[in-house]
Scaffold this motif. Structure first.
Motif, PDB file in Angstrom:
ATOM      1  N   ALA A 176      48.376  30.961  37.520  1.00  0.00           N
ATOM      2  CA  ALA A 176      48.774  32.074  36.635  1.00  0.00           C
ATOM      3  C   ALA A 176      47.542  32.726  36.014  1.00  0.00           C
ATOM      4  O   ALA A 176      47.440  33.965  35.936  1.00  0.00           O
ATOM      5  N   ALA A 195      45.715  34.724  38.614  1.00  0.00           N
ATOM      6  CA  ALA A 195      46.448  35.957  38.904  1.00  0.00           C
ATOM      7  C   ALA A 195      46.130  37.021  37.837  1.00  0.00           C
ATOM      8  O   ALA A 195      45.875  38.190  38.173  1.00  0.00           O
ATOM      9  N   ASP A 196      46.106  36.620  36.577  1.00  0.00           N
ATOM     10  CA  ASP A 196      45.771  37.569  35.505  1.00  0.00           C
ATOM     11  C   ASP A 196      44.350  38.109  35.672  1.00  0.00           C
ATOM     12  O   ASP A 196      44.100  39.308  35.538  1.00  0.00           O
ATOM     13  N   ASP A 226      44.214  40.501  38.591  1.00  0.00           N
ATOM     14  CA  ASP A 226      44.793  41.795  38.199  1.00  0.00           C
ATOM     15  C   ASP A 226      43.741  42.632  37.483  1.00  0.00           C
ATOM     16  O   ASP A 226      43.513  43.795  37.795  1.00  0.00           O
ATOM     17  N   ALA A 246      45.921  38.324  43.226  1.00  0.00           N
ATOM     18  CA  ALA A 246      46.854  38.325  42.088  1.00  0.00           C
ATOM     19  C   ALA A 246      48.270  38.009  42.576  1.00  0.00           C
ATOM     20  O   ALA A 246      48.938  37.119  42.037  1.00  0.00           O
ATOM     21  N   ARG A 306      50.368  34.612  41.679  1.00  0.00           N
ATOM     22  CA  ARG A 306      51.583  34.799  40.878  1.00  0.00           C
ATOM     23  C   ARG A 306      52.767  34.132  41.609  1.00  0.00           C
ATOM     24  O   ARG A 306      53.577  33.446  40.994  1.00  0.00           O
ATOM     25  N   HIS A 307      52.792  34.290  42.917  1.00  0.00           N
ATOM     26  CA  HIS A 307      53.849  33.654  43.709  1.00  0.00           C
ATOM     27  C   HIS A 307      53.766  32.123  43.604  1.00  0.00           C
ATOM     28  O   HIS A 307      54.775  31.453  43.362  1.00  0.00           O
ATOM     29  N   ASP A 349      55.016  31.114  40.051  1.00  0.00           N
ATOM     30  CA  ASP A 349      56.458  31.278  39.802  1.00  0.00           C
ATOM     31  C   ASP A 349      57.279  30.270  40.601  1.00  0.00           C
ATOM     32  O   ASP A 349      58.185  29.636  40.077  1.00  0.00           O
TER      33      ASP A 349
END
Ligand code: DGY
Length: 419
Positions: free
Chosen positions: A243, A246-247, A250, A258, A262-263, A266
């Motif tokens: 996470a 990913a941030d 981004d 990212a 993120r995948h 989650d």
């Protein structure tokens, strides 16, 4: 600056070998993976540039497959066993052949977010980002071959919680026959009663020799290992790192990294729910060989709170920690369990690194009081007992190695978080 932070900085400097830091002199004379990433968080308080170097050095020894090894043997030192000859991984600079908790993604984001030198931070994080992304990709490809969303460890050393009660049952499947004769070094530096047992060492070594016989082809180890455990703590760290990465990605415009991370985060958080035990008020490990949850209430199931777990789960974890009722928190195993051992490594003692990650996660999930209680208890412990490797949660007795790098790093972090 107060005396505590001065002492912490002195220890970090003393264990600094220029481009990497040893966990402590004698017992651990090389670079360890998660130690280094957490050490960088301490170094950032007095030398930001040096903090980036710590992680760069580790990532420079990443394997072509993406794995980041748990030890980098920069220079020969026969004070440690098992050394490079036992691992025999054939890397240009010798390394071990297994990995460790993936703290790097979290550490990168924290270093970047809090960096004073913004230009340097951006340059350095840009170079590191794809490397950490490759490590995460390797994890899910090789340690989650069925795409369940969570990864398995194939050796207890990978968890960093070497002799946790979590592994006892699964470890019984690991044979000890045929292990080459060896002499332990750890018990020459630290009290043997506070370290893993001889039987556990035989099994640690059997796994190393087994993986070595497979030429360290990392894609084969998962299915070939009789020990495959899904640890909520290990996964909590990885999912938090995904996470955070990913941030960061981004922010840097790296859209593919990212989306991929993120995948991972989650999907993993959804799968983590399958490890929750309402009866125990925490997550439990899952033995991937038998498919069953492991009835062992260790810090691993509390450390999952480092990832963005649901708020009601974090509230229950805070209650579970309160219910331990030890003088210092957080014990690495449920104190009322007959298997709890207040002095033996990961079977009961308090460790500042896990305290830090549990406190950080609980604070993010709205459990500020619980987080503050861990921060205060951790600093009380250091004031009373100094900078040890780990501590008896009831008496506060310092245990294992002394003048310990990551303990010092965590003290600098805790001091900056104290309210
Ligand atoms: C040790 O040698 O005790 C380490 O924890 C293994 O990495």
């Amino acid at each position: 600056m107060n005396a505590l932070s001065d002492n912490a900085i002195e220890i970090l400097r003393e264990n600094d070998r220029g481009t990497y830091t040893v966990p402590t002199k004698g017992l651990y004379p090389f670079q360890w993976n998660w130690d280094s990433c957490l050490t960088a968080l301490g170094q950032r308080h007095f030398d930001e540039a040096r903090a980036w170097t710590e992680i760069e050095t580790l990532m420079a020894h990443q394997w072509p497959c993406g794995m980041v090894p748990h030890i980098v043997f920069h220079k020969p030192d026969d004070g440690y066993f098992p050394g490079p000859d036992v691992w025999a991984t054939g890397r240009p600079v010798p390394t071990s052949g297994i990995t460790q908790p993936a703290v790097a993604g979290f550490a990168l984001r924290r270093l970047f977010d809090l960096a004073k030198d913004r230009t340097a931070a951006e340059t350095r994080v840009r170079a590191l980002l794809p490397k950490v992304a490759a490590w995460h990709r390797w994890f899910f490809a090789t340690r989650d071959p069925a795409g369940e969303g969570l990864v398995a460890i194939v050796h207890p050393w990978e968890s960093g919680r070497d002799n946790s009660i979590d592994w006892d049952e699964a470890f019984d499947r690991v044979p000890t026959e045929g292990v080459s004769p060896y002499t332990r070094r750890d018990t020459q530096h630290a009290n043997p009663a506070h370290r893993p047992t001889k039987e556990q060492y035989d099994r640690y070594l059997w796994l190393v020799e087994h993986f070595r016989s497979l030429n360290w082809e990392t894609s084969r180890l998962h299915d070939a290992s009789p020990f495959r455990v899904v640890d909520p703590g290990f996964n909590g760290i990885l999912l938090r790192a995904c996470a955070d990465l990913a941030d960061l990605a981004d922010h840097l415009g790296e859209v593919e990294i990212a989306a991929e991370n993120r995948h991972f985060a989650d999907r993993g958080l959804a799968a983590l729910e399958g490890l929750w035990s309402d009866k125990d008020g925490q997550y439990l490990c899952k033995d991937r060989v038998t498919g069953t949850l492991v009835q062992s209430q260790s810090i691993g199931g509390l450390l999952a709170a480092f990832a963005a777990i649901p708020q009601d789960r974090a509230a229950r974890i805070a209650q579970t920690i309160d219910s331990h009722a030890t003088r210092f928190r957080v014990a690495s195993h449920l104190p009322s369990d007959p298997r709890f051992d207040a002095k033996r490594y990961w079977r009961g003692p308090v460790w500042l690194v896990v305290n830090y990650m549990v406190a950080d996660g609980l604070a993010r999930a709205g459990q500020a009081d619980a987080a503050d209680a861990i921060t205060a208890s951790s600093l009380d412990l250091i004031r009373e007992s100094g900078f040890a490797e780990y501590y008896d949660p009831n008496t506060g007795e310092p245990l294992g190695g002394g003048r310990f790098t990551w303990t010092a790093a965590m003290v600098l972090e805790f001091l900056s978080m104290e309210r």
